[in-house]
Scaffold this active site. Sequence first.
Site, PDB file in Angstrom:
ATOM      1  N   GLY A  51       0.774  -1.237   0.000  1.00 18.83           N
ATOM      2  CA  GLY A  51       0.000   0.000   0.000  1.00 18.83           C
ATOM      3  C   GLY A  51       0.806   1.288   0.000  1.00 18.83           C
ATOM      4  N   TRP A  53       2.247   2.886  -2.550  1.00 15.93           N
ATOM      5  CA  TRP A  53       1.815   3.783  -3.631  1.00 15.93           C
ATOM      6  C   TRP A  53       0.435   4.351  -3.313  1.00 15.93           C
ATOM      7  CZ3 TRP A  53       3.332   2.864  -9.399  1.00 15.93           C
ATOM      8  CH2 TRP A  53       4.731   2.748  -9.490  1.00 15.93           C
ATOM      9  N   ASP A  89      -7.315 -10.965  -8.772  1.00 17.69           N
ATOM     10  CA  ASP A  89      -6.242 -11.160  -9.752  1.00 17.69           C
ATOM     11  C   ASP A  89      -6.536 -10.281 -10.969  1.00 17.69           C
ATOM     12  OD1 ASP A  89      -4.541 -12.198 -11.786  1.00 17.69           O
ATOM     13  OD2 ASP A  89      -4.520 -14.145 -10.782  1.00 17.69           O
ATOM     14  N   ASP A 113       2.652  -1.321 -10.483  1.00 22.55           N
ATOM     15  CA  ASP A 113       3.959  -1.675  -9.898  1.00 22.55           C
ATOM     16  C   ASP A 113       4.025  -3.188  -9.706  1.00 22.55           C
ATOM     17  OD1 ASP A 113       6.466  -0.962  -8.817  1.00 22.55           O
ATOM     18  OD2 ASP A 113       5.681  -0.894  -6.779  1.00 22.55           O
ATOM     19  N   LYS A 153       5.723  -0.264 -14.168  1.00 20.17           N
ATOM     20  CA  LYS A 153       7.051  -0.836 -13.873  1.00 20.17           C
ATOM     21  C   LYS A 153       7.384  -1.843 -14.962  1.00 20.17           C
ATOM     22  CE  LYS A 153       7.802  -3.591 -10.232  1.00 20.17           C
ATOM     23  NZ  LYS A 153       7.978  -3.632  -8.788  1.00 20.17           N
TER      24      LYS A 153
HETATM   25  C1  LIG Z   1       6.264  -4.614  -5.728  1.00 15.06           C
HETATM   26  S1  LIG Z   1       4.690  -5.079  -5.091  1.00 15.06           S
HETATM   27  C2  LIG Z   1       3.789  -3.555  -5.177  1.00 15.06           C
HETATM   28  C3  LIG Z   1       4.215  -2.554  -4.133  1.00 15.06           C
HETATM   29  C4  LIG Z   1       3.277  -1.358  -4.064  1.00 15.06           C
HETATM   30  N1  LIG Z   1       3.446  -0.489  -5.213  1.00 15.06           N
HETATM   31  C5  LIG Z   1       3.498  -0.553  -2.814  1.00 15.06           C
HETATM   32  O1  LIG Z   1       4.021   0.563  -2.907  1.00 15.06           O
HETATM   33  O2  LIG Z   1       3.130  -1.025  -1.729  1.00 15.06           O
HETATM   34  C6  LIG Z   1       4.003  -5.998  -6.419  1.00 15.06           C
HETATM   35  C7  LIG Z   1       2.619  -6.555  -6.142  1.00 15.06           C
HETATM   36  O3  LIG Z   1       2.092  -7.153  -7.348  1.00 15.06           O
HETATM   37  C8  LIG Z   1       1.121  -8.108  -6.916  1.00 15.06           C
HETATM   38  N2  LIG Z   1       0.689  -8.993  -7.991  1.00 15.06           N
HETATM   39  C9  LIG Z   1       1.429  -9.920  -8.649  1.00 15.06           C
HETATM   40  N3  LIG Z   1       0.655 -10.580  -9.550  1.00 15.06           N
HETATM   41  C10 LIG Z   1      -0.600 -10.041  -9.465  1.00 15.06           C
HETATM   42  C11 LIG Z   1      -1.838 -10.291 -10.133  1.00 15.06           C
HETATM   43  N4  LIG Z   1      -1.924 -11.236 -11.066  1.00 15.06           N
HETATM   44  N5  LIG Z   1      -2.936  -9.560  -9.799  1.00 15.06           N
HETATM   45  C12 LIG Z   1      -2.841  -8.606  -8.827  1.00 15.06           C
HETATM   46  N6  LIG Z   1      -1.694  -8.319  -8.155  1.00 15.06           N
HETATM   47  C13 LIG Z   1      -0.582  -9.018  -8.461  1.00 15.06           C
HETATM   48  C14 LIG Z   1       1.862  -8.844  -5.772  1.00 15.06           C
HETATM   49  O4  LIG Z   1       0.942  -9.524  -4.941  1.00 15.06           O
HETATM   50  C15 LIG Z   1       2.582  -7.674  -5.080  1.00 15.06           C
HETATM   51  O5  LIG Z   1       1.879  -7.230  -3.945  1.00 15.06           O
END
Ligand SMILES: C[S@@+](CC[C@H](N)C(=O)[O-])C[C@H]1O[C@@H](n2cnc3c(N)ncnc32)[C@H](O)[C@@H]1O
Length: 201
Positions: A51, A53, A89, A113, A153
């Site tokens: 969270g 962002w 998802d 991201d 990203k």
């Molecule tokens: C680097 S983290 C994001 C960090 C966020 N921007 C923050 O500042 O807190 C990447 C996120 O992408 C999510 N993610 C990966 N595959 C996903 C999908 N198919 N659908 C939704 N979220 C997904 C992961 O669960 C993870 O929490």
Amino acid sequence: MGRFIVKDSFYERAKKEGYRARSAYKLMEIQKRFHAIKAGHKVLDLGAAPGGWLQVISQQIGGKGIVVGIDITPVAPLNQDNVVTMTADIRTISTDELLAQAAAPAFDVVTCDIAPNLSGIRDVDEARIGELYESVLRIVKEGLKPSGVFILKSFFGPEFKPRINELRSLFSSVTVYKPDASRGVSSEVYLVSMGKKQTTV
Ligand SMILES: C[S@@+](CC[C@H](N)C(=O)[O-])C[C@H]1O[C@@H](n2cnc3c(N)ncnc32)[C@H](O)[C@@H]1O
């Protein structure tokens, strides 16, 4: 192999300043340079957990804006009236469901991201990244307003150039940007695409 977390100055700063992730500083830098997120905006944040962002976006949009955050991992409540979160998802969610959460016909800005779970097997991982990218692009095409901004990203790899070219066909400008807070974090960069073209709606 266990996950190696670099406890650098941004990590310490996030802890001290109450941000949930050091990645918050990446978005702050992007915002400082591009001024993409404005008061009153409706924003969609893909891959929002934990969270960081969402915290930055919530501050920028103020009381009249709304940010919808979606992640497969639940986001612990942020207790901000302008933040809505969904556990889902992005590969299966419909754009209409996301827009309904914002009660808006379109988003002003989409941020992404997302980092997929990687297996270490190159072909498998490239296929996974490709599938996620297609889902992200579907949502952007359907849910971002004309003239809207898309912050993504991305990682260097064989698909990097074709993706930039595709984004250039959909937006007036695409800038590759590497925030200081992203230094040393693999080969990630951010693609800031501004001015979504009308024809892509
Ligand atoms: C680097 S983290 C994001 C960090 C966020 N921007 C923050 O500042 O807190 C990447 C996120 O992408 C999510 N993610 C990966 N595959 C996903 C999908 N198919 N659908 C939704 N979220 C997904 C992961 O669960 C993870 O929490």
